[in-house]
Scaffold this motif. Structure first.
Motif, PDB file in Angstrom:
ATOM      1  N   ALA A 166      19.220  32.284  43.584  1.00  0.00           N
ATOM      2  CA  ALA A 166      20.590  31.929  43.962  1.00  0.00           C
ATOM      3  C   ALA A 166      21.554  32.737  43.092  1.00  0.00           C
ATOM      4  N   ARG A 167      22.782  32.835  43.515  1.00  0.00           N
ATOM      5  CA  ARG A 167      23.794  33.558  42.747  1.00  0.00           C
ATOM      6  C   ARG A 167      23.868  32.985  41.325  1.00  0.00           C
ATOM      7  N   PRO A 168      23.717  33.818  40.294  1.00  0.00           N
ATOM      8  CA  PRO A 168      23.695  33.291  38.921  1.00  0.00           C
ATOM      9  C   PRO A 168      25.067  33.150  38.289  1.00  0.00           C
ATOM     10  N   LEU A 169      26.111  33.277  39.079  1.00  0.00           N
ATOM     11  CA  LEU A 169      27.483  33.219  38.577  1.00  0.00           C
ATOM     12  C   LEU A 169      28.311  32.281  39.437  1.00  0.00           C
ATOM     13  N   PRO A 170      29.455  31.803  38.917  1.00  0.00           N
ATOM     14  CA  PRO A 170      30.414  31.129  39.793  1.00  0.00           C
ATOM     15  C   PRO A 170      30.881  32.093  40.884  1.00  0.00           C
ATOM     16  N   THR A 171      31.530  31.578  41.902  1.00  0.00           N
ATOM     17  CA  THR A 171      32.040  32.445  42.957  1.00  0.00           C
ATOM     18  C   THR A 171      33.165  33.329  42.414  1.00  0.00           C
ATOM     19  N   MET A 172      33.446  34.414  43.131  1.00  0.00           N
ATOM     20  CA  MET A 172      34.534  35.308  42.737  1.00  0.00           C
ATOM     21  C   MET A 172      35.856  34.546  42.675  1.00  0.00           C
ATOM     22  N   MET A 176      38.200  34.434  39.461  1.00  0.00           N
ATOM     23  CA  MET A 176      39.573  34.928  39.545  1.00  0.00           C
ATOM     24  C   MET A 176      40.573  33.854  39.136  1.00  0.00           C
ATOM     25  N   ARG A 177      40.340  32.621  39.560  1.00  0.00           N
ATOM     26  CA  ARG A 177      41.244  31.526  39.185  1.00  0.00           C
ATOM     27  C   ARG A 177      41.351  31.399  37.667  1.00  0.00           C
ATOM     28  N   ASP A 178      40.191  31.473  36.997  1.00  0.00           N
ATOM     29  CA  ASP A 178      40.185  31.314  35.547  1.00  0.00           C
ATOM     30  C   ASP A 178      40.751  32.540  34.837  1.00  0.00           C
ATOM     31  N   HIS A 179      40.376  33.729  35.288  1.00  0.00           N
ATOM     32  CA  HIS A 179      40.854  34.941  34.619  1.00  0.00           C
ATOM     33  C   HIS A 179      42.345  35.152  34.823  1.00  0.00           C
ATOM     34  N   ALA A 180      42.827  34.825  36.032  1.00  0.00           N
ATOM     35  CA  ALA A 180      44.253  34.991  36.314  1.00  0.00           C
ATOM     36  C   ALA A 180      45.069  33.761  35.921  1.00  0.00           C
ATOM     37  N   GLN A 181      44.370  32.729  35.441  1.00  0.00           N
ATOM     38  CA  GLN A 181      44.996  31.474  35.027  1.00  0.00           C
ATOM     39  C   GLN A 181      45.809  30.841  36.159  1.00  0.00           C
ATOM     40  N   ASP A 182      45.240  30.918  37.362  1.00  0.00           N
ATOM     41  CA  ASP A 182      45.868  30.293  38.531  1.00  0.00           C
ATOM     42  C   ASP A 182      45.273  28.902  38.745  1.00  0.00           C
ATOM     43  N   HIS A 183      45.367  28.060  37.737  1.00  0.00           N
ATOM     44  CA  HIS A 183      44.690  26.771  37.796  1.00  0.00           C
ATOM     45  C   HIS A 183      45.351  25.794  38.765  1.00  0.00           C
ATOM     46  N   ASP A 184      46.552  26.119  39.217  1.00  0.00           N
ATOM     47  CA  ASP A 184      47.225  25.243  40.177  1.00  0.00           C
ATOM     48  C   ASP A 184      46.860  25.590  41.614  1.00  0.00           C
ATOM     49  N   LYS A 185      46.079  26.678  41.801  1.00  0.00           N
ATOM     50  CA  LYS A 185      45.708  27.092  43.152  1.00  0.00           C
ATOM     51  C   LYS A 185      44.307  26.598  43.480  1.00  0.00           C
ATOM     52  N   PRO A 186      44.078  26.221  44.750  1.00  0.00           N
ATOM     53  CA  PRO A 186      42.727  25.761  45.124  1.00  0.00           C
ATOM     54  C   PRO A 186      41.746  26.932  45.136  1.00  0.00           C
ATOM     55  N   VAL A 187      40.484  26.629  44.913  1.00  0.00           N
ATOM     56  CA  VAL A 187      39.432  27.647  44.961  1.00  0.00           C
ATOM     57  C   VAL A 187      39.142  27.987  46.421  1.00  0.00           C
ATOM     58  N   GLU A 188      39.221  29.250  46.740  1.00  0.00           N
ATOM     59  CA  GLU A 188      38.959  29.704  48.104  1.00  0.00           C
ATOM     60  C   GLU A 188      37.456  29.645  48.375  1.00  0.00           C
ATOM     61  N   PRO A 189      37.031  29.017  49.463  1.00  0.00           N
ATOM     62  CA  PRO A 189      35.596  28.995  49.783  1.00  0.00           C
ATOM     63  C   PRO A 189      35.050  30.414  49.927  1.00  0.00           C
ATOM     64  N   GLU A 190      33.812  30.591  49.518  1.00  0.00           N
ATOM     65  CA  GLU A 190      33.195  31.920  49.510  1.00  0.00           C
ATOM     66  C   GLU A 190      33.231  32.587  50.889  1.00  0.00           C
ATOM     67  N   GLU A 191      32.885  31.860  51.940  1.00  0.00           N
ATOM     68  CA  GLU A 191      32.851  32.462  53.271  1.00  0.00           C
ATOM     69  C   GLU A 191      34.243  32.883  53.729  1.00  0.00           C
ATOM     70  N   GLU A 192      35.266  32.100  53.364  1.00  0.00           N
ATOM     71  CA  GLU A 192      36.633  32.491  53.723  1.00  0.00           C
ATOM     72  C   GLU A 192      37.039  33.764  52.995  1.00  0.00           C
ATOM     73  N   MET A 193      36.652  33.882  51.726  1.00  0.00           N
ATOM     74  CA  MET A 193      36.979  35.078  50.964  1.00  0.00           C
ATOM     75  C   MET A 193      36.298  36.304  51.567  1.00  0.00           C
ATOM     76  N   LEU A 194      35.012  36.166  51.925  1.00  0.00           N
ATOM     77  CA  LEU A 194      34.284  37.294  52.505  1.00  0.00           C
ATOM     78  C   LEU A 194      34.867  37.684  53.855  1.00  0.00           C
ATOM     79  N   ALA A 195      35.276  36.706  54.646  1.00  0.00           N
ATOM     80  CA  ALA A 195      35.902  37.010  55.937  1.00  0.00           C
ATOM     81  C   ALA A 195      37.211  37.764  55.738  1.00  0.00           C
ATOM     82  N   ARG A 196      37.966  37.379  54.712  1.00  0.00           N
ATOM     83  CA  ARG A 196      39.223  38.072  54.407  1.00  0.00           C
ATOM     84  C   ARG A 196      38.947  39.505  53.949  1.00  0.00           C
ATOM     85  N   TYR A 197      37.920  39.670  53.134  1.00  0.00           N
ATOM     86  CA  TYR A 197      37.536  41.017  52.692  1.00  0.00           C
ATOM     87  C   TYR A 197      37.163  41.904  53.879  1.00  0.00           C
TER      88      TYR A 197
END
Length: 202
Positions: A166-172, A176-197
């Motif tokens: 299985a993926r050995p890391l949290p999702t992108m 990104m939420r933690d690195h960009a300190q966007d803690h007030d934003k919801p976590v985007e589901p992985e499949e939605e992010m990939l579809a956007r990409y």
């Protein structure tokens, strides 16, 4: 002990092996061209005012074209608009490339200089799915050679039984939420992010 000169390095590692030096090419022969034509992925290194950057580049096999025996053309696609590599090249034209092919343990290394070209006909020719490249990086090759398999053998990169279950890391999105300190934003589901990409690939 801190190593501070080549003599100390050579005392530790020994002299260069003859074939390791003799394999260097200054032009792209049939073997070099075949590797580039089969490669869907490479790493590109540039150097600018902020230091060294290495960025992944991927597309269909052969997305990097051989213009002539000493010149490569790399299409530049839409990205995150940081432009780290391109702005580095404006300051310093030196560039390094490593090409990879799935299941092939060897890699192909290129060192040279680069320039950024914007030409409507060239951009269109190097486009995909009806969308032209935004620009083309033209690389003049100074040294090129096949790199041995040891690193990929040690890493077992192409051996499926060595891959994690299985993926050995949290999702992108979580990273990104933690690195960009966007803690007030919801976590985007992985499949939605990939579809956007996928919509923005070209």
């Amino acid at each position: 002990m801190k190593i501070t000169d080549e003599a100390a390095l050579r005392a530790l590692y020994g002299e260069k092996l003859g074939r390791a030096v003799r394999k260097e090419q200054t032009t792209l022969d049939s073997h070099c061209r075949a590797f580039i034509a089969a490669s869907p992925f490479m790493m590109m290194s540039t150097f600018g005012p902020q230091g060294i950057d290495v960025t992944p580049r991927g597309d269909h096999p052969g997305f990097v074209e051989v213009e002539d025996e000493a010149t490569l053309l790399i299409p530049d696609r839409p990205g995150n608009k940081r432009l780290d590599s391109l702005t580095n090249l404006l300051e310093n034209p030196q560039i390094g490339l490593i090409f990879m092919i799935p299941t092939v343990r060897e890699t192909f290394r290129v060192r040279g200089t680069a320039e950024i070209i914007v030409d409507d006909a060239l951009n269109a020719r190097m486009g995909i799915k009806g969308r032209p490249a935004l620009a083309v990086i033209r690389v003049t090759v100074s040294v090129a050679y096949i790199h041995c398999a040891k690193a990929l053998m040690r890493s077992r990169l192409w051996e499926p039984d060595a891959w994690p279950d299985a993926r050995p890391l949290p999702t992108m999105s979580e990273i990104m939420r933690d690195h960009a300190q966007d803690h007030d934003k919801p976590v985007e589901p992985e499949e939605e992010m990939l579809a956007r990409y996928r919509k923005a690939l070209y």
